[in-house]
Write an enzyme that holds these catalytic residues in place. Structure first.
Site, PDB file in Angstrom:
ATOM      1  N   ASN A 212       0.049  -3.338 -50.715  1.00 34.10           N
ATOM      2  CA  ASN A 212       1.463  -3.548 -50.365  1.00 34.10           C
ATOM      3  C   ASN A 212       1.659  -4.967 -49.858  1.00 34.10           C
ATOM      4  OD1 ASN A 212       1.107  -3.612 -47.363  1.00 34.10           O
ATOM      5  ND2 ASN A 212       0.305  -1.566 -47.781  1.00 34.10           N
ATOM      6  N   ASP A 281      -0.651   5.480 -48.241  1.00 33.32           N
ATOM      7  CA  ASP A 281      -0.563   6.933 -48.056  1.00 33.32           C
ATOM      8  C   ASP A 281      -1.332   7.670 -49.149  1.00 33.32           C
ATOM      9  OD1 ASP A 281       1.058   6.977 -45.746  1.00 33.32           O
ATOM     10  OD2 ASP A 281       2.798   6.433 -46.965  1.00 33.32           O
ATOM     11  N   LYS A 291     -14.954  -1.577 -65.264  1.00 30.54           N
ATOM     12  CA  LYS A 291     -13.555  -1.943 -65.511  1.00 30.54           C
ATOM     13  C   LYS A 291     -12.928  -1.016 -66.567  1.00 30.54           C
ATOM     14  CE  LYS A 291     -10.695  -5.736 -67.054  1.00 30.54           C
ATOM     15  NZ  LYS A 291     -10.645  -6.959 -67.808  1.00 30.54           N
ATOM     16  N   PHE A 325       4.180   1.819 -35.819  1.00 35.63           N
ATOM     17  CA  PHE A 325       5.241   1.052 -36.461  1.00 35.63           C
ATOM     18  C   PHE A 325       5.792   1.917 -37.584  1.00 35.63           C
ATOM     19  CE2 PHE A 325       5.865  -3.553 -35.608  1.00 35.63           C
ATOM     20  CZ  PHE A 325       5.033  -3.680 -34.496  1.00 35.63           C
ATOM     21  N   LYS A 339       8.911  10.344 -36.859  1.00 33.05           N
ATOM     22  CA  LYS A 339       7.492   9.940 -36.848  1.00 33.05           C
ATOM     23  C   LYS A 339       6.942   9.941 -35.435  1.00 33.05           C
ATOM     24  CE  LYS A 339       7.274   7.345 -41.119  1.00 33.05           C
ATOM     25  NZ  LYS A 339       7.431   6.101 -41.814  1.00 33.05           N
ATOM     26  N   LYS A 343       3.882  12.480 -34.771  1.00 30.47           N
ATOM     27  CA  LYS A 343       2.547  11.889 -34.579  1.00 30.47           C
ATOM     28  C   LYS A 343       2.165  11.790 -33.102  1.00 30.47           C
ATOM     29  CE  LYS A 343       2.882   9.440 -38.985  1.00 30.47           C
ATOM     30  NZ  LYS A 343       2.316   8.412 -39.841  1.00 30.47           N
TER      31      LYS A 343
HETATM   32  O1  PMT Z   1       2.136  -7.620 -41.885  1.00 36.99           O
HETATM   33  P1  PMT Z   1       3.518  -8.287 -41.921  1.00 36.99           P
HETATM   34  O2  PMT Z   1       3.771  -8.998 -43.220  1.00 36.99           O
HETATM   35  O3  PMT Z   1       3.740  -9.143 -40.713  1.00 36.99           O
HETATM   36  O4  PMT Z   1       4.607  -7.120 -41.871  1.00 36.99           O
HETATM   37  C1  PMT Z   1       4.746  -6.310 -40.740  1.00 36.99           C
HETATM   38  C2  PMT Z   1       4.982  -4.840 -41.113  1.00 36.99           C
HETATM   39  C3  PMT Z   1       6.305  -4.690 -41.840  1.00 36.99           C
HETATM   40  C4  PMT Z   1       3.849  -4.333 -41.997  1.00 36.99           C
HETATM   41  C5  PMT Z   1       4.965  -4.047 -39.756  1.00 36.99           C
HETATM   42  O5  PMT Z   1       5.972  -4.556 -38.940  1.00 36.99           O
HETATM   43  C6  PMT Z   1       5.193  -2.545 -40.009  1.00 36.99           C
HETATM   44  O6  PMT Z   1       6.306  -2.069 -40.063  1.00 36.99           O
HETATM   45  N1  PMT Z   1       4.081  -1.769 -40.135  1.00 36.99           N
HETATM   46  C7  PMT Z   1       4.106  -0.347 -40.508  1.00 36.99           C
HETATM   47  C8  PMT Z   1       4.316  -0.267 -41.998  1.00 36.99           C
HETATM   48  C9  PMT Z   1       4.195   1.110 -42.529  1.00 36.99           C
HETATM   49  O7  PMT Z   1       3.402   1.323 -43.406  1.00 36.99           O
HETATM   50  O8  PMT Z   1       4.920   2.036 -41.966  1.00 36.99           O
HETATM   51  P2  PMT Z   1       4.791   3.611 -42.337  1.00 36.99           P
HETATM   52  O9  PMT Z   1       6.123   4.148 -41.984  1.00 36.99           O
HETATM   53  O10 PMT Z   1       4.292   3.841 -43.703  1.00 36.99           O
HETATM   54  O11 PMT Z   1       3.667   4.124 -41.335  1.00 36.99           O
HETATM   55  C10 PMT Z   1       3.997   4.585 -40.029  1.00 36.99           C
HETATM   56  C11 PMT Z   1       2.835   4.362 -39.102  1.00 36.99           C
HETATM   57  O12 PMT Z   1       1.735   5.195 -39.502  1.00 36.99           O
HETATM   58  C12 PMT Z   1       2.318   2.941 -39.044  1.00 36.99           C
HETATM   59  O13 PMT Z   1       1.986   2.638 -37.706  1.00 36.99           O
HETATM   60  C13 PMT Z   1       1.051   2.987 -39.908  1.00 36.99           C
HETATM   61  O14 PMT Z   1       0.071   2.055 -39.428  1.00 36.99           O
HETATM   62  C14 PMT Z   1       0.577   4.425 -39.697  1.00 36.99           C
HETATM   63  N2  PMT Z   1      -0.139   5.007 -40.827  1.00 36.99           N
HETATM   64  C15 PMT Z   1       0.473   5.170 -42.042  1.00 36.99           C
HETATM   65  C16 PMT Z   1      -0.223   5.786 -43.077  1.00 36.99           C
HETATM   66  C17 PMT Z   1      -1.552   6.216 -42.856  1.00 36.99           C
HETATM   67  N3  PMT Z   1      -2.256   6.776 -43.833  1.00 36.99           N
HETATM   68  N4  PMT Z   1      -2.138   6.041 -41.659  1.00 36.99           N
HETATM   69  C18 PMT Z   1      -1.441   5.446 -40.641  1.00 36.99           C
HETATM   70  O15 PMT Z   1      -1.991   5.287 -39.537  1.00 36.99           O
END
Ligand code: PMT
Length: 404
Positions: A212, A281, A291, A325, A339, A343
């Protein structure tokens, strides 16, 4: 408290420019690094050499006088600044800023910076009360610029009234109190903090992967700020092109599974965990050793779920303050709140990534902080460094409340 802060002082052309010399001196005595930009008119009142001697840095007056060919000075200064102080701010520079005019070194830098800007106006009493100036100041106030009001008294133009640049000692006091707000410089000292940042890569075969747009900038900015405050920071990061901040222990990982392993290994001993990483995810169910060869027609890749690291951290919580986040494109606060609850988080930082200047890749972010007591705080768009500072104030306050 301003020790180590990079302050860009903008001096515009008013008689109060002489007071900016004392301000430069007082700021450097506090341990701040000060660089000065003067407008052409300001140089009519005070020589750039005075500011150079007081700040021990070159003074900038001309956009096209590039001192270092490897850098574009106004962008470099804009990025360098932790805060910008405009003192004295004339009606002219206030008007330019409020209307997006950038026709000299100072006005150009003001538009290019994402650091907080403090404005200390100084002008004739009638100018200060003119509807155009009032309108411009209102506009800037609405955009989040901070004003240090002028004092009243005898003005150099002969009038008595409001328009006198606030005294340098008072400006320094205000910056000390306001810029660092209520951050307790010792709260994070010695605290063990785990941060995740950057993207993950989920391999398809030895040459291809899913990923991503995360650059890691948000996670790295948080790690840097916490290390500056004396925390013991471990930063688990996906593949990014960023230098490790000073005094930060960095752990490099690639996939969500590797991130899971690294986070779980460090988790039990931490007091604060902030998950800014953008973790996949899903990952390909089957990873090819060789490959993959292309063939005609479409390709289907079966994906399976990765582990939800944050959810598991919430389940295993044992005294840690856990911050997630969320990057969302719709129903941002509602999804963020869900969330937070699902969580078992203490707080969540929600990015509306459809908002300009917010989210992936850039140097700025605009977020809303939600805590488990249902409180919300929207932070205006600013540099990821500034957003980190503000988030840490909120986290500090919630951590203190939680333990009270
Ligand atoms: O890295 P930059 O370019 O500075 O950008 C910053 C950012 C946009 C990446 C950051 O500010 C941000 O929003 N990070 C979370 C991005 C995200 O994937 O959000 P999510 O809604 O998919 O995940 C929610 C939370 O679960 C996040 O804290 C993530 O770390 C966590 N997660 C998600 C999936 C997973 N399998 N395990 C996790 O722990």
């Amino acid at each position: 408290m301003l020790n180590g802060t990079n302050i860009l002082l903008g001096v515009s052309g008013g008689i109060a420019a002489y007071k900016a010399c004392a301000l430069t001196s007082k700021l450097t005595q506090q341990g701040a690094s000060v660089k000065v930009i003067m407008t052409e008119s300001a140089t009519q009142f005070v020589s750039p050499l005075t500011f150079q001697a007081l700040s021990r840095n070159p003074v900038y007056t001309d956009t096209f006088d590039e001192k270092n060919p490897a850098k574009i000075a106004h962008i470099d200064l804009a990025d360098w600044a932790d805060l910008v102080m405009l003192a004295p701010a004339t009606a002219n520079i206030i008007g330019k800023l409020a209307n997006g005019i950038s026709d000299d070194m100072l006005s150009t830098t003001l538009l290019a910076t994402t650091a907080p800007i403090y404005i200390a106006p100084a002008m004739n009493v009638h100018m200060y009360g003119h509807p155009a100036v009032i309108e411009n100041m209102k506009k800037l106030d609405g955009w989040g610029y901070k004003f240090i009001e002028p004092g009243s008294g005898y003005l150099a133009c002969g009038y008595v009234g409001k328009g006198r640049l606030e005294e340098p000692e008072t400006i320094v006091d205000i910056l000390n109190k306001d810029f660092h707000q209520n951050i307790d410089q010792t709260f994070f000292t010695g605290k063990k903090v785990l941060i995740s940042g950057g993207p993950t890569r989920e391999a398809v075969d030895p040459v291809r992967f899913f990923t991503n747009h995360s650059s890691g900038k948000m996670g790295f900015a948080l790690a840097e700020e916490l290390a500056n405050l004396g925390a013991e920071v471990t930063l688990v990061t996906g593949p990014v092109k960023l230098e490790t901040p000073k005094n930060v222990q960095r752990v490099d990982v690639e996939s969500a599974e590797e991130m899971y392993q690294a986070i779980m290994e460090h988790y039990p001993t931490q007091e604060l965990v902030i998950k800014a990483a953008a973790v996949a995810d899903y990952r390909p169910k089957l990873v090819y050793d060789q490959k993959m060869k292309k063939s005609d027609g479409t390709l289907m890749i079966e994906m399976e779920r990765t582990k939800d690291i944050l959810k598991e951290l919430g389940e295993r919580k044992n005294g840690q303050f856990l911050v997630g986040f969320a990057a969302e494109t719709e129903n941002v606060l509602e999804y963020g709140q869900k969330k937070l609850e699902k969580k078992n988080l203490d707080a969540i930082v929600v990015n509306d990534i459809t908002e300009q200047g917010s989210g992936f890749g850039g140097d700025t972010n605009a977020v809303t902080y939600l805590n488990k007591r249902g409180e919300q705080k929207k932070l205006p768009m600013s540099s990821k460094k500034e957003v980190s500072k503000q988030l840490l104030q909120l986290i500090e306050s919630d951590m203190k409340d939680g333990r009270a």
